[in-house]
Structures are given as C-alpha cells and as structure tokens.
Design a protein around this motif. Structure first.
Motif, PDB file in Angstrom:
ATOM      1  N   GLU A  68      85.033  76.156 -10.361  1.00  0.00           N
ATOM      2  CA  GLU A  68      86.466  76.039 -10.073  1.00  0.00           C
ATOM      3  C   GLU A  68      86.918  77.306  -9.373  1.00  0.00           C
ATOM      4  OE1 GLU A  68      90.770  75.507 -12.335  1.00  0.00           O
ATOM      5  OE2 GLU A  68      88.923  75.323 -13.458  1.00  0.00           O
ATOM      6  N   GLU A  69      87.701  77.131  -8.332  1.00  0.00           N
ATOM      7  CA  GLU A  69      88.234  78.278  -7.609  1.00  0.00           C
ATOM      8  C   GLU A  69      89.728  78.100  -7.436  1.00  0.00           C
ATOM      9  OE1 GLU A  69      88.196  81.955  -5.833  1.00  0.00           O
ATOM     10  OE2 GLU A  69      86.501  80.949  -6.759  1.00  0.00           O
ATOM     11  N   ASN A  70      90.458  79.120  -7.855  1.00  0.00           N
ATOM     12  CA  ASN A  70      91.905  79.155  -7.624  1.00  0.00           C
ATOM     13  C   ASN A  70      92.103  79.693  -6.210  1.00  0.00           C
ATOM     14  OD1 ASN A  70      94.607  80.047  -7.418  1.00  0.00           O
ATOM     15  ND2 ASN A  70      94.754  80.122  -9.630  1.00  0.00           N
ATOM     16  N   ARG A  71      92.790  78.953  -5.376  1.00  0.00           N
ATOM     17  CA  ARG A  71      92.936  79.310  -3.963  1.00  0.00           C
ATOM     18  C   ARG A  71      93.603  80.673  -3.741  1.00  0.00           C
ATOM     19  NH1 ARG A  71      92.441  75.085  -0.109  1.00  0.00           N
ATOM     20  NH2 ARG A  71      91.926  73.087  -1.059  1.00  0.00           N
ATOM     21  N   THR A  72      94.424  81.111  -4.676  1.00  0.00           N
ATOM     22  CA  THR A  72      95.121  82.388  -4.507  1.00  0.00           C
ATOM     23  C   THR A  72      94.420  83.538  -5.214  1.00  0.00           C
ATOM     24  OG1 THR A  72      96.529  81.971  -6.430  1.00  0.00           O
ATOM     25  CG2 THR A  72      97.347  81.240  -4.275  1.00  0.00           C
TER      26      THR A  72
END
Length: 76
Positions: A68-72
């Motif tokens: 999972e990657e948080n875009r910010t």
C-alpha cells in the motif's frame, strides 16, 4: 559512459532492491516452476493497494503479499 544498473536504489539512506531485480532473482532461482500474479486492489486519489500471489505449477497459491502506498507520503 553509462552507469551500470545494479537493481538497487538508495531511499532515505537505505538500499532497496527494485521489483525488477527481485523478480529477476526469483526467475533465476525458480525458472518457470512458479507464477507471479499481481492485482490492483484499490486505486483512488489517496492510496494505491496492490496484491501479489505466487502460484505453483498446479495453480495453488503458495504466498500472498500486499503493498500500500499513500500518494502524499513520498515522491517515490
């Protein structure tokens, strides 16, 4: 003179193998005995979630992993 691509990148002072490097090592070790299946689980303006499964020749799931990657969170 071109720089040799080692498949390792430094992120915030730590060395990480790229996905391409890890898949290449997996293939060298296991040839075509296993499949790697990736799926997009979630994609929205805030996050991206991916799923990876390793299957044997009979299509049995041997391992599953999520990323999972948080875009910010970063520029990576």
């Amino acid at each position: 003179m071109p720089i040799k691509d080692t498949g390792v990148v430094n992120i915030h002072g730590k060395d990480y193998k790229t996905v391409a490097k890890r898949v290449d090592e997996f293939r060298k070790e296991h040839k075509t005995d296993f499949s790697i299946i990736t799926s997009l689980i979630n994609l929205d303006e805030k996050t991206v979630v991916m799923k990876a499964e390793i299957l044997d020749k009979e299509r049995n799931v041997i391992a599953t992993g999520y990323a999972e990657e948080n875009r910010t969170a970063s520029q990576i």
